[in-house]
Every structure is written in C-alpha cells, then in structure tokens.
Design a protein around this motif. Structure first.
Motif, PDB file in Angstrom:
ATOM      1  N   GLU A  20       0.868  -1.355  -0.001  1.00 41.86           N
ATOM      2  CA  GLU A  20       0.106   0.349  -0.137  1.00 41.86           C
ATOM      3  C   GLU A  20       0.725   1.314  -0.208  1.00 41.86           C
ATOM      4  O   GLU A  20       0.039   1.833  -0.528  1.00 41.86           O
TER       5      GLU A  20
ATOM      6  N   SER B  46       0.858   4.580  -3.298  1.00 37.42           N
ATOM      7  CA  SER B  46       0.556   5.288  -2.697  1.00 37.42           C
ATOM      8  C   SER B  46       1.220   6.395  -3.388  1.00 37.42           C
ATOM      9  O   SER B  46       1.028   7.472  -3.224  1.00 37.42           O
TER      10      SER B  46
ATOM     11  N   ASP C 220       0.928   8.846  -7.072  1.00 39.92           N
ATOM     12  CA  ASP C 220       0.775   9.384  -7.095  1.00 39.92           C
ATOM     13  C   ASP C 220      -0.065   9.530  -8.280  1.00 39.92           C
ATOM     14  O   ASP C 220      -0.418  10.001  -9.411  1.00 39.92           O
TER      15      ASP C 220
ATOM     16  N   LEU D  42      -6.592   6.751  -6.729  1.00 40.05           N
ATOM     17  CA  LEU D  42      -6.095   5.608  -5.696  1.00 40.05           C
ATOM     18  C   LEU D  42      -7.324   5.367  -4.277  1.00 40.05           C
ATOM     19  O   LEU D  42      -7.281   5.381  -4.137  1.00 40.05           O
ATOM     20  N   HIS D  43      -7.398   3.576  -5.065  1.00 41.50           N
ATOM     21  CA  HIS D  43      -8.967   2.963  -4.343  1.00 41.50           C
ATOM     22  C   HIS D  43      -7.997   2.058  -3.681  1.00 41.50           C
ATOM     23  O   HIS D  43      -8.086   0.997  -4.432  1.00 41.50           O
TER      24      HIS D  43
ATOM     25  N   THR E 103      -6.392   9.448  -2.871  1.00 42.59           N
ATOM     26  CA  THR E 103      -5.807   8.641  -2.462  1.00 42.59           C
ATOM     27  C   THR E 103      -7.528   7.995  -1.279  1.00 42.59           C
ATOM     28  O   THR E 103      -7.177   8.533  -0.213  1.00 42.59           O
ATOM     29  N   HIS E 104      -7.524   6.448  -1.889  1.00 43.21           N
ATOM     30  CA  HIS E 104      -8.821   6.448  -0.584  1.00 43.21           C
ATOM     31  C   HIS E 104      -8.288   4.181  -0.012  1.00 43.21           C
ATOM     32  O   HIS E 104      -8.445   3.863  -1.238  1.00 43.21           O
TER      33      HIS E 104
END
Length: 222
Positions: free
Chosen positions: A132, A136, A139, A143-144, A206-207
């Motif tokens: 992760e 991440s 960038d 992003l899920h 990002t989530h």
C-alpha cells in the motif's frame, strides 16, 4: 464513456467478478486482462494478454489504459515460501502500478487486506502494508485500496484453511461487531461490485476502503 480497463488476477475469486461486471459496463470500450493462461472467454470488448508477470515492461502499449484493477494475491501456503508470497503480493503489484502509472493510467484499484500495516505482527499483513505504501507513493490521480476480510466464494484452487474458515463465517460475522465489523467475512462478489462502483465514480485522491462500503451496510449492521 470510452474507457479502457486492465485487470490483473481475473481468474481469482474477486477478479472473476470484476471481469464480468466490466464487460457489461457501458463505461468501458475495452477490457484487457493480464493472464498466465487463456481464460477461454469470448466477448467483443475482451482482450487477453498472456504473461508470466516477470517481464511486464515488454508489454509496452498494452499497459496504456485508463483504469487498472489489481486483484493479484496468494497465500503463504499456496506460494510455498515467504519470498514467493512477497513476489506476488508485493513485487508484481507494485511493478504493475509503476508501469501503468508511467503509461498514463488515471486510476489504480487494488485488493489489500483488513489488517494491512507495515507494523503488523503477521508477515502477511506487513507485506500488504508495504505494498500500500509503495503504490501510494506513485501519486495516481485516483487510488482506491480495498481492505476486505476473509473472502467468501468458490475458489478454483482449494485452500484448506480458508475452506474451514468459510464454514465458520456465520459465527465469525456474529463475533465481529462494532469496531471489529471490518473483519467480518465478505462475499467476493460484493468486493468485486464495490471495486467497479468505485472506479466508475471517478473520485480523485487516495482512498482506503473497508468493506462493505458504507452505502452497502444494512440497518442491522448499523
């Protein structure tokens, strides 16, 4: 819409559901699938790309897509060693993210795990946490990261430990209440549906998502 999707892990428990939904979704003009062996499916929007995932860079323009659905994953038992497990759940995932980002992908959606953390006591969860963090850092516009617990469903391969846990899933669901709700077993089909729904929404940033998604929670769960 006229989007192009790429799926890695389409033969897996979640990946199969994602593939079925994308082929029926009018938002996607083409669905590309990275696979080790032919899926024996026929659809006008489907394009299969056979690869061993060792040389993804050689795929070139095939990686130029809009949305990437990464459903790659194994277990320590299936992989046979920590190194082999890390090769799939970290290296392959991060390499796919790096190359598709460089090729212009806007969204990256990836299956992680409910306990993912670089500092987790289990090796499995630490690898997921490292994955992760690496993804991440790329960038992406969107992003899920989906963090399901035990996945329920019929796998193409037999995993004895998971088969036993699935039999206990009703009891596990009862025990996982309140703050532990995120650790309840969840049908893989529900994860696949959530993954596609998040992609179509088009939210940037990002989530991290625990499942089920808030809008899928029942009154009983609340």
């Amino acid at each position: 819409m006229n989007r192009v999707a790429l799926i890695a892990g389409a033969s897996g428990l979640v990946g199969r559901g994602v593939l079925q939904r994308l082929l029926q979704d009018p938002a996607y003009a083409q669905v590309r699938v990275l696979t080790r062996r032919p899926l024996n499916l026929s659809h006008p929007h489907l394009r299969e790309i056979v690869t061993d995932f060792a040389g993804l860079e050689a795929l070139g323009e095939s990686l130029r897509v809009d949305d990437v659905f990464c459903c790659l994953g194994t277990t320590l038992r299936t992989a046979g060693s920590r190194a082999a497990f890390e090769d799939v759940d970290y290296r392959m995932v991060v390499e796919l993210a790096r190359l598709t980002h460089a090729a212009g992908a806007q969204q990256f959606l990836v299956i992680s795990a409910a306990g993912a953390s670089e500092h987790a006591p289990s090796f499995y969860s630490r690898v997921k946490g490292r994955m992760e963090k690496a993804v991440s850092a790329l960038d992406f516009e969107a992003l899920h990261i989906l963090r399901p617990s035990l996945l329920l469903g019929a796998r193409s391969e037999h995993r004895r430990g998971e088969a036993f846990a699935q039999k206990l899933s009703p009891l596990l669901a009862m025990l996982c209440a309140g703050p532990l709700r995120r650790y309840r077993p969840i049908p893989a089909e529900q994860v696949a549906e959530a993954m596609v729904r998040l992609a179509v929404r088009g939210e940037s940033g990002t989530h991290i998502h625990y499942l089920p998604l808030p809008e899928d929670a029942t009154e009983e769960e609340d």
